[in-house]
Design an enzyme around this catalytic site. Structure first.
Site, PDB file in Angstrom:
ATOM      1  N   HIS A  66       0.883  -1.090  -0.271  1.00  0.00           N
ATOM      2  CA  HIS A  66      -0.041  -0.067   0.009  1.00  0.00           C
ATOM      3  C   HIS A  66       0.871   1.292  -0.116  1.00  0.00           C
ATOM      4  O   HIS A  66       2.033   1.272   0.673  1.00  0.00           O
ATOM      5  CB  HIS A  66      -0.873   0.171   1.210  1.00  0.00           C
ATOM      6  N   ASP A  68      -0.451   4.302   0.859  1.00  0.00           N
ATOM      7  CA  ASP A  68      -1.175   5.068   1.973  1.00  0.00           C
ATOM      8  C   ASP A  68      -0.435   4.988   3.012  1.00  0.00           C
ATOM      9  O   ASP A  68       0.135   4.066   3.749  1.00  0.00           O
ATOM     10  CB  ASP A  68      -2.590   5.148   1.930  1.00  0.00           C
ATOM     11  N   ASP A  99       6.522   1.427   7.051  1.00  0.00           N
ATOM     12  CA  ASP A  99       4.990   1.013   6.716  1.00  0.00           C
ATOM     13  C   ASP A  99       4.631   1.812   5.831  1.00  0.00           C
ATOM     14  O   ASP A  99       3.721   2.527   6.091  1.00  0.00           O
ATOM     15  CB  ASP A  99       4.243   0.929   8.046  1.00  0.00           C
ATOM     16  N   GLU A 133      -5.276   1.056   2.525  1.00  0.00           N
ATOM     17  CA  GLU A 133      -5.064   0.072   3.800  1.00  0.00           C
ATOM     18  C   GLU A 133      -4.997   0.557   4.953  1.00  0.00           C
ATOM     19  O   GLU A 133      -5.529  -0.216   6.036  1.00  0.00           O
ATOM     20  CB  GLU A 133      -3.550  -0.754   3.246  1.00  0.00           C
ATOM     21  N   GLU A 134      -4.434   1.831   5.046  1.00  0.00           N
ATOM     22  CA  GLU A 134      -4.573   2.138   6.467  1.00  0.00           C
ATOM     23  C   GLU A 134      -5.842   2.845   6.973  1.00  0.00           C
ATOM     24  O   GLU A 134      -6.015   3.256   7.899  1.00  0.00           O
ATOM     25  CB  GLU A 134      -3.323   3.317   6.554  1.00  0.00           C
ATOM     26  N   GLU A 162       4.177  -5.969   4.551  1.00  0.00           N
ATOM     27  CA  GLU A 162       4.061  -5.396   5.716  1.00  0.00           C
ATOM     28  C   GLU A 162       5.369  -5.479   6.762  1.00  0.00           C
ATOM     29  O   GLU A 162       5.781  -6.638   6.827  1.00  0.00           O
ATOM     30  CB  GLU A 162       2.805  -6.063   6.488  1.00  0.00           C
ATOM     31  N   HIS A 348       3.790   3.736  12.674  1.00  0.00           N
ATOM     32  CA  HIS A 348       2.450   4.559  13.108  1.00  0.00           C
ATOM     33  C   HIS A 348       2.988   5.639  14.157  1.00  0.00           C
ATOM     34  O   HIS A 348       1.993   6.060  14.842  1.00  0.00           O
ATOM     35  CB  HIS A 348       1.461   3.725  13.522  1.00  0.00           C
TER      36      HIS A 348
END
EC number: 3.5.1.18
Length: 377
Positions: A66, A68, A99, A133-134, A162, A348
């Protein structure tokens, strides 16, 4: 200079906070078309997705990822601007470094090197990239998979990039994930004055014994691949904020992370039986985010384990721990799925970063995996 580092920086500079892509996929397409990939941009609602394929025969191996990223939070709390990739020794700082823009960069470089060495590789090579995805994950991978199924296009092997690793890249592979079943429970009472409880009904008091039973229940014992199913309450809300008012309703949000020992239907049935036993007046809204899946030892897992051993000499751990991923949308089609990416200590977080040397190692692992899986001999 590391191409993987350069590519990661190119992607980090694009501030693709979910569900935005901000040109990441257009840049990826430029890289893949040179390698002979046929690239399709697939829009679902306002979400951009990419399906790219090189070859027409099976088996089909796909990298999935992903573009995003999660929001940065307070940018003043960051050591460096989150969308200005910054090197500090062996570390690369930036939102998405771990990520998962670093993984996507490693995938592209690995594919460049693999195709240069094996232009007549077996089967077909592919990329499945989303910008959803997020976030809610409703217009991303799940829709791409449905689109592919509608035209009878099947992925045999899929590696999701991931950040699976714990202490060093390659020490953990995710070869499955628990299912996720959430619910919002609204218990109804009768609002009133705390001094006159006989004229009211307190939904917090009513639901407390049921919540205690749900929390104490052993749902299953897990199995060789999954830990026991977990029940967690994440939110309890009730009351007006006043000290002298019995609330009229109480809202509870909870979640199951469940193993292959149970189905979501069994969990729903058991929860509702407990709530009914306690005589509650309630509404219950369920949300199934994903079913559990497991890829047992086979061609893909063996290729990943072998590639890690070849490059790092590590004996990797197979794990199903952690949260859900887009693998949950791909595995139900019969695809063998693993997750393998950088270390996840800072994902994150403020000051997200990854090791530059680990990105290069990850690139080598990806390339070696392709050699194991998509060449003969």
């Amino acid at each position: 200079m590391s191409r993987t580092l350069d590519y990661t920086k190119e992607l980090i500079r694009r501030a693709s906070v979910t569900p935005e892509d901000q040109g990441c996929q257009a840049w990826i397409i430029e890289k893949l078309e040179v390698l002979g990939f046929k690239c399709e941009t697939l829009w679902f609602e306002e979400v951009r997705n990419l399906w790219a394929r090189r070859g027409t025969q099976g088996p089909v191996f796909a990298f999935a990822g992903h573009t995003d990223v999660v929001p940065t939070g307070d940018v003043t709390a960051w050591k460096y601007d989150p969308f200005t990739p910054t090197e500090e020794g062996d570390l690369l700082y930036g939102r998405g470094a771990a990520d998962m823009k670093g993984s996507i960069a490693a995938m592209i470089v690995a594919m460049e090197d693999f195709i240069a060495a094996h232009p007549d590789h077996n089967g077909s090579l592919a990329f499945l990239i989303t910008a959803d995805e997020e976030g809610p994950s409703v217009n991303g991978t799940v829709k791409v998979v449905e689109h592919l199924q509608a035209r009878q296009e099947h992925i045999d092997y899929c590696l999701v990039g991931e950040p699976s690793s714990t202490n060093t890249v390659g020490d953990v592979i995710k070869n499955g994930r628990r299912g996720s079943l959430g619910a919002k429970l609204t218990v109804k009472g009768i609002q009133g004055h705390v001094a006159y409880p006989h004229l009211a009904r307190n939904p917090i008091h009513d639901v407390a014994p049921a919540l205690a039973e749900l929390s104490a229940t052993e749902w299953d014992q897990g199995n060789d691949f999954f830990p026991a199913t977990s029940f967690q309450i994440s939110n309890i809300n009730g009351g007006t904020g006043a000290t002298n008012v019995i609330p009229g309703t109480c809202e509870i949000i909870f979640n199951f992370r469940f193993s292959t020992e149970l189905t979501d239907a069994i969990l729903r049935e058991r929860v509702e039986a407990i709530l009914d036993k306690h005589g509650l007046d309630y509404d219950l809204q369920w949300t199934l985010s994903g079913q559990p899946f497991l890829t047992d030892r086979g061609a893909l897992v063996d290729a990943a384990v072998g590639a890690i051993r070849d490059v790092t000499e590590l004996d990797t751990e197979l794990s199903t721990a952690g949260g859900t991923s887009d693998g949950r949308f791909i595995a139900p089609t019969g695809t063998q799925v693993v997750e393998l990416g950088p270390t996840n200590a800072t994902i994150h977080k403020v000051d997200e970063h990854t090791s530059i040397s680990e990105l290069d190692t990850l690139t080598q692992i990806y390339q070696r995996l392709l050699q194991h899986l998509m060449t003969t001999g």
